[in-house]
Design a protein around this motif. Structure first.
Motif, PDB file in Angstrom:
ATOM      1  N   ASN A 134      -5.361  -6.394  -2.444  1.00  0.00           N
ATOM      2  CA  ASN A 134      -6.373  -5.491  -3.017  1.00  0.00           C
ATOM      3  C   ASN A 134      -6.193  -4.089  -2.433  1.00  0.00           C
ATOM      4  N   PHE A 135      -5.615  -3.228  -3.236  1.00  0.00           N
ATOM      5  CA  PHE A 135      -5.310  -1.852  -2.812  1.00  0.00           C
ATOM      6  C   PHE A 135      -6.585  -1.108  -2.383  1.00  0.00           C
ATOM      7  N   PHE A 136      -7.690  -1.433  -3.017  1.00  0.00           N
ATOM      8  CA  PHE A 136      -8.934  -0.684  -2.765  1.00  0.00           C
ATOM      9  C   PHE A 136      -9.581  -1.028  -1.425  1.00  0.00           C
ATOM     10  N   LEU A 137      -9.003  -2.039  -0.732  1.00  0.00           N
ATOM     11  CA  LEU A 137      -9.536  -2.351   0.601  1.00  0.00           C
ATOM     12  C   LEU A 137      -9.295  -1.205   1.586  1.00  0.00           C
ATOM     13  N   ILE A 138      -8.383  -0.291   1.228  1.00  0.00           N
ATOM     14  CA  ILE A 138      -8.159   0.881   2.092  1.00  0.00           C
ATOM     15  C   ILE A 138      -9.454   1.693   2.180  1.00  0.00           C
ATOM     16  N   GLY A 139     -10.273   1.602   1.126  1.00  0.00           N
ATOM     17  CA  GLY A 139     -11.611   2.201   1.183  1.00  0.00           C
ATOM     18  C   GLY A 139     -11.670   3.651   0.753  1.00  0.00           C
ATOM     19  N   ALA A 187     -11.092   6.377   2.172  1.00  0.00           N
ATOM     20  CA  ALA A 187      -9.989   7.285   2.551  1.00  0.00           C
ATOM     21  C   ALA A 187      -8.945   7.395   1.447  1.00  0.00           C
ATOM     22  N   LEU A 188      -8.960   6.424   0.514  1.00  0.00           N
ATOM     23  CA  LEU A 188      -7.999   6.465  -0.591  1.00  0.00           C
ATOM     24  C   LEU A 188      -8.090   7.762  -1.388  1.00  0.00           C
ATOM     25  N   VAL A 189      -9.305   8.256  -1.565  1.00  0.00           N
ATOM     26  CA  VAL A 189      -9.478   9.450  -2.408  1.00  0.00           C
ATOM     27  C   VAL A 189      -8.699  10.642  -1.832  1.00  0.00           C
ATOM     28  N   PRO A 190      -8.934  11.008  -0.546  1.00  0.00           N
ATOM     29  CA  PRO A 190      -8.124  12.121  -0.026  1.00  0.00           C
ATOM     30  C   PRO A 190      -6.642  11.783   0.125  1.00  0.00           C
ATOM     31  N   GLY A 232       0.847  -1.210   0.000  1.00  0.00           N
ATOM     32  CA  GLY A 232       0.000   0.000   0.000  1.00  0.00           C
ATOM     33  C   GLY A 232       0.869   1.241   0.000  1.00  0.00           C
ATOM     34  N   ALA A 233       1.902   1.216   0.872  1.00  0.00           N
ATOM     35  CA  ALA A 233       2.808   2.360   0.967  1.00  0.00           C
ATOM     36  C   ALA A 233       3.561   2.574  -0.340  1.00  0.00           C
ATOM     37  N   LEU A 234       3.993   1.453  -0.947  1.00  0.00           N
ATOM     38  CA  LEU A 234       4.756   1.547  -2.196  1.00  0.00           C
ATOM     39  C   LEU A 234       3.911   2.178  -3.307  1.00  0.00           C
ATOM     40  N   ILE A 235       2.667   1.716  -3.411  1.00  0.00           N
ATOM     41  CA  ILE A 235       1.789   2.243  -4.473  1.00  0.00           C
ATOM     42  C   ILE A 235       1.516   3.735  -4.230  1.00  0.00           C
ATOM     43  N   LEU A 236       1.269   4.087  -2.977  1.00  0.00           N
ATOM     44  CA  LEU A 236       0.987   5.506  -2.673  1.00  0.00           C
ATOM     45  C   LEU A 236       2.229   6.376  -2.904  1.00  0.00           C
ATOM     46  N   TRP A 237       3.396   5.866  -2.506  1.00  0.00           N
ATOM     47  CA  TRP A 237       4.623   6.635  -2.734  1.00  0.00           C
ATOM     48  C   TRP A 237       4.848   6.854  -4.225  1.00  0.00           C
ATOM     49  N   ASP A 238       4.567   5.820  -5.012  1.00  0.00           N
ATOM     50  CA  ASP A 238       4.745   5.938  -6.451  1.00  0.00           C
ATOM     51  C   ASP A 238       3.822   7.002  -7.038  1.00  0.00           C
ATOM     52  N   ILE A 239       2.654   7.154  -6.451  1.00  0.00           N
ATOM     53  CA  ILE A 239       1.725   8.198  -6.917  1.00  0.00           C
ATOM     54  C   ILE A 239       2.352   9.572  -6.695  1.00  0.00           C
ATOM     55  N   LEU A 240       2.924   9.766  -5.515  1.00  0.00           N
ATOM     56  CA  LEU A 240       3.587  11.056  -5.221  1.00  0.00           C
ATOM     57  C   LEU A 240       4.746  11.290  -6.205  1.00  0.00           C
ATOM     58  N   TYR A 241       5.567  10.259  -6.379  1.00  0.00           N
ATOM     59  CA  TYR A 241       6.758  10.395  -7.208  1.00  0.00           C
ATOM     60  C   TYR A 241       6.390  10.684  -8.672  1.00  0.00           C
ATOM     61  N   ARG A 242       5.395   9.939  -9.199  1.00  0.00           N
ATOM     62  CA  ARG A 242       4.996  10.142 -10.603  1.00  0.00           C
ATOM     63  C   ARG A 242       4.356  11.521 -10.790  1.00  0.00           C
ATOM     64  N   SER A 243       3.652  11.958  -9.770  1.00  0.00           N
ATOM     65  CA  SER A 243       3.028  13.284  -9.834  1.00  0.00           C
ATOM     66  C   SER A 243       4.113  14.364  -9.958  1.00  0.00           C
ATOM     67  N   HIS A 267       1.335  12.371   7.220  1.00  0.00           N
ATOM     68  CA  HIS A 267      -0.049  12.209   7.677  1.00  0.00           C
ATOM     69  C   HIS A 267      -0.781  11.187   6.814  1.00  0.00           C
ATOM     70  N   VAL A 268      -0.467  11.187   5.519  1.00  0.00           N
ATOM     71  CA  VAL A 268      -1.126  10.227   4.624  1.00  0.00           C
ATOM     72  C   VAL A 268      -0.706   8.807   4.975  1.00  0.00           C
ATOM     73  N   PHE A 269       0.591   8.586   5.152  1.00  0.00           N
ATOM     74  CA  PHE A 269       1.058   7.213   5.402  1.00  0.00           C
ATOM     75  C   PHE A 269       0.664   6.732   6.806  1.00  0.00           C
ATOM     76  N   GLU A 270       0.679   7.629   7.765  1.00  0.00           N
ATOM     77  CA  GLU A 270       0.184   7.256   9.110  1.00  0.00           C
ATOM     78  C   GLU A 270      -1.307   6.923   9.031  1.00  0.00           C
ATOM     79  N   GLY A 271      -2.031   7.738   8.274  1.00  0.00           N
ATOM     80  CA  GLY A 271      -3.465   7.507   8.095  1.00  0.00           C
ATOM     81  C   GLY A 271      -3.730   6.171   7.432  1.00  0.00           C
ATOM     82  N   MET A 272      -2.911   5.863   6.419  1.00  0.00           N
ATOM     83  CA  MET A 272      -3.087   4.588   5.712  1.00  0.00           C
ATOM     84  C   MET A 272      -2.897   3.401   6.656  1.00  0.00           C
ATOM     85  N   ARG A 273      -1.854   3.475   7.477  1.00  0.00           N
ATOM     86  CA  ARG A 273      -1.613   2.372   8.420  1.00  0.00           C
ATOM     87  C   ARG A 273      -2.757   2.264   9.417  1.00  0.00           C
ATOM     88  N   SER A 274      -3.267   3.419   9.819  1.00  0.00           N
ATOM     89  CA  SER A 274      -4.386   3.423  10.768  1.00  0.00           C
ATOM     90  C   SER A 274      -5.613   2.750  10.156  1.00  0.00           C
TER      91      SER A 274
END
Lengths: 249, 263
Positions: B132-137, B139-142, B61-72, B208-215
């Motif tokens: 399944n990345f979408f299990l984060i629910g 909160a993924l959008v914000p 989950g963290a890897l996919i989210l980090w990649d979003i930041l990096y590609r952006s 805050h995003v990665f802490e939130g994701m783990r939460s």
């Protein structure tokens, strides 16, 4: 020295100055370029030609002075003025990974063409470039690239064309074709053209008037033949060499 | 702002991606390697007694989210560098194109790019590891929106640096985002940081995003406070990045540096 034909002036420059720290690149230059006029900007390296062109294009902010296009202040109307102006230089390029047609299509859209495809075809036909249309820019010779860059400069049917050594990399035949294109533009579209060149014969053949710069100042202005006659030189090249070496007309 | 000019610049870059293997690899190849490397590492770590529960979810989950930041971020910085490399900057900035339209186009490009990359990584994580990345629910959008905005801010700052200092500063396009990675608590919680670093880390919106994701993955509910902090910080940083970009652009025009960016 300064023409007062404001109504027909495409470019009006007044007291233009540009300094970089302690260096005065341009020192209070004033001139006009009228619609349908081809004006040559001459001078040795470091005279201020490129600085003046860059200020006219808005990529360089002048230290003082005013620039007006079509009677409008450039600083306050940059976007609308640049839509009516264009530029070409031997020293810039176009993206290599795109074809000539794609490159021109991008610029047609950037300049707001209503029908980009049709506009591109018109320019390709006018400059006799149709056979290069689908060739990648990376596969063009330097002479072909120069002509394609000139096509880019005509994509918005500009009222003012600023050209930095437009024939520098062209063989005599191509250079002659480009000159004829420019003369045709002036005749058919009443385009005002400001051109820099180190080819004095070209300037004599092409320009109605020249502005001779030396260390940031215009030291001579007038039709090429009149200027050479005034200073007793056989031709513009002789005059250029004398000014470049002695620093005076 | 003229939409036609923004779309013209987007089209110019899409032509590149259509036919360049190197650019195609940037979108698909490196994310694939990341997923393979981190996925296998995670599986290996899970074999040990006392392994972190849900390690696959945390790390992938963290890897996919980090990649979003990096590609952006890359969407902005590399689009600018493409113009530097092809000596096309001057052609663009003597046209009616404004600096704001240029940035808007690079932002659209970054969305296209990260959309493609995210689709690949999410699909691979599901196929290879059943994650399944979408299990984060919801909160993924914000989460994703905040990471995109942070990526844009870093991309805009990087672009301003290259504008100001020329091509010799292009390494920033690849390096600056990674400066934030160790302090963003991407793969570990903020609690592992020593005092001082821990407090500073909270000023990085991604933390805050990665802490939130783990939460969320640990069943802790919707991390409203984390998202509010991330959103607030991002708004401030984006405004600062834009202010800096425009200020740099003014200096570049005063000093005539636009002609020399490619040197």
């Amino acid at each position: 020295m300064i023409s007062t034909l404001s109504a027909s002036s495409a470019i009006e420059v007044r007291d233009l100055a540009k300094s970089y720290r302690n260096i005065e690149a341009v020192r209070g230059v004033s001139f006009d370029v009228r619609r349908g006029e081809i004006v040559g900007l001459l001078g040795p390296n470091g005279a201020g030609k490129t600085t003046i062109l860059q200020t006219l294009l808005g990529t360089l902010t002048p230290t003082s002075g005013t620039i007006r296009f079509f009677g409008l202040d450039f600083a306050g109307n940059r976007e609308s003025i640049l839509a009516r102006v264009n530029f070409s230089s031997t020293y810039v390029s176009l993206p290599y990974s795109l074809t000539v047609r794609e490159n021109l299509g991008i610029f047609a859209r950037l300049y707001g063409a209503a029908e980009p495809g049709k506009r591109v075809q018109d320019v390709l036909d006018r400059l006799d470039l149709a056979d290069l249309a689908d060739r990648y820019a990376s596969h063009l010779s330097s002479g072909q690239m120069t002509r394609v860059c000139l096509a880019k400069a005509l994509i918005n049917d500009p009222e003012v064309l600023l050209l930095d050594e437009p024939t520098a990399s062209l063989d005599p035949d191509m250079a002659d074709r480009v000159r004829k294109t420019l003369v045709g533009l002036r005749r058919d579209r009443n385009t005002a053209i400001l051109v820099t060149s180190h080819n004095m014969r070209e300037i004599e053949a092409l320009c109605d008037r020249i502005l001779f710069l030396h260390v940031g100042r215009i030291i001579m202005e007038g039709p090429p033949r009149e200027i050479t006659a005034r200073f007793g030189d056989a031709d513009l090249e002789t005059l250029f060499l004398r000014v470049a070496r002695e620093g005076r007309g | 702002m003229k939409l036609q000019r923004v779309l013209a610049l987007v089209l110019r870059h899409l032509y590149l991606y259509k036919r360049s293997l190197a650019r195609f690899m940037e979108v698909f190849y490196f994310p694939l390697l990341d997923i393979l490397l981190w996925g296998f590492l995670t599986i290996y770590l899970q074999r040990f007694p006392g392994a972190v529960p849900g390690a696959v979810s945390f790390l992938l989950g963290a890897l996919i989210l980090w990649d979003i930041l990096y590609r952006s971020q890359q969407g902005i910085s590399l689009s600018f560098l493409e113009e530097v490399w092809s000596r096309n900057l001057l052609n663009l900035f003597v046209s009616p194109l404004t600096a704001g339209e240029f940035l808007a186009a690079t932002m659209v490009l970054s969305l296209i790019k990260l959309g493609l990359t995210a689709a690949v990584t999410i699909a691979l994580a599901w196929v290879l590891y059943g994650y399944n990345f979408f299990l984060i629910g919801l909160a993924l959008v914000p989460f994703v929106a905040n990471l995109i905005v942070l990526g844009w801010s870093i991309g805009i700052v990087t672009t301003a640096i290259i504008l100001r200092f020329g091509q010799k500063a292009e390494v920033m396009a690849w390096g600056l985002a990674f400066l934030f990675q160790p302090f963003s608590a991407v793969f570990y919680p903020v609690s592992v940081f020593p005092p001082g670093v821990r407090e500073a880390a909270w000023f990085v919106p991604a933390t805050h995003v990665f802490e939130g994701m783990r939460s969320v993955i640990a069943g802790g509910g919707f991390p409203l406070a984390d998202l509010a902090w991330a959103g607030g910080l991002n708004a401030v940083y984006l405004l600062l990045a834009l202010a800096w970009f425009y200020s740099t652009f003014r200096v570049v025009r005063e000093r005539g540096l636009l002609l020399r960016v490619g040197e």
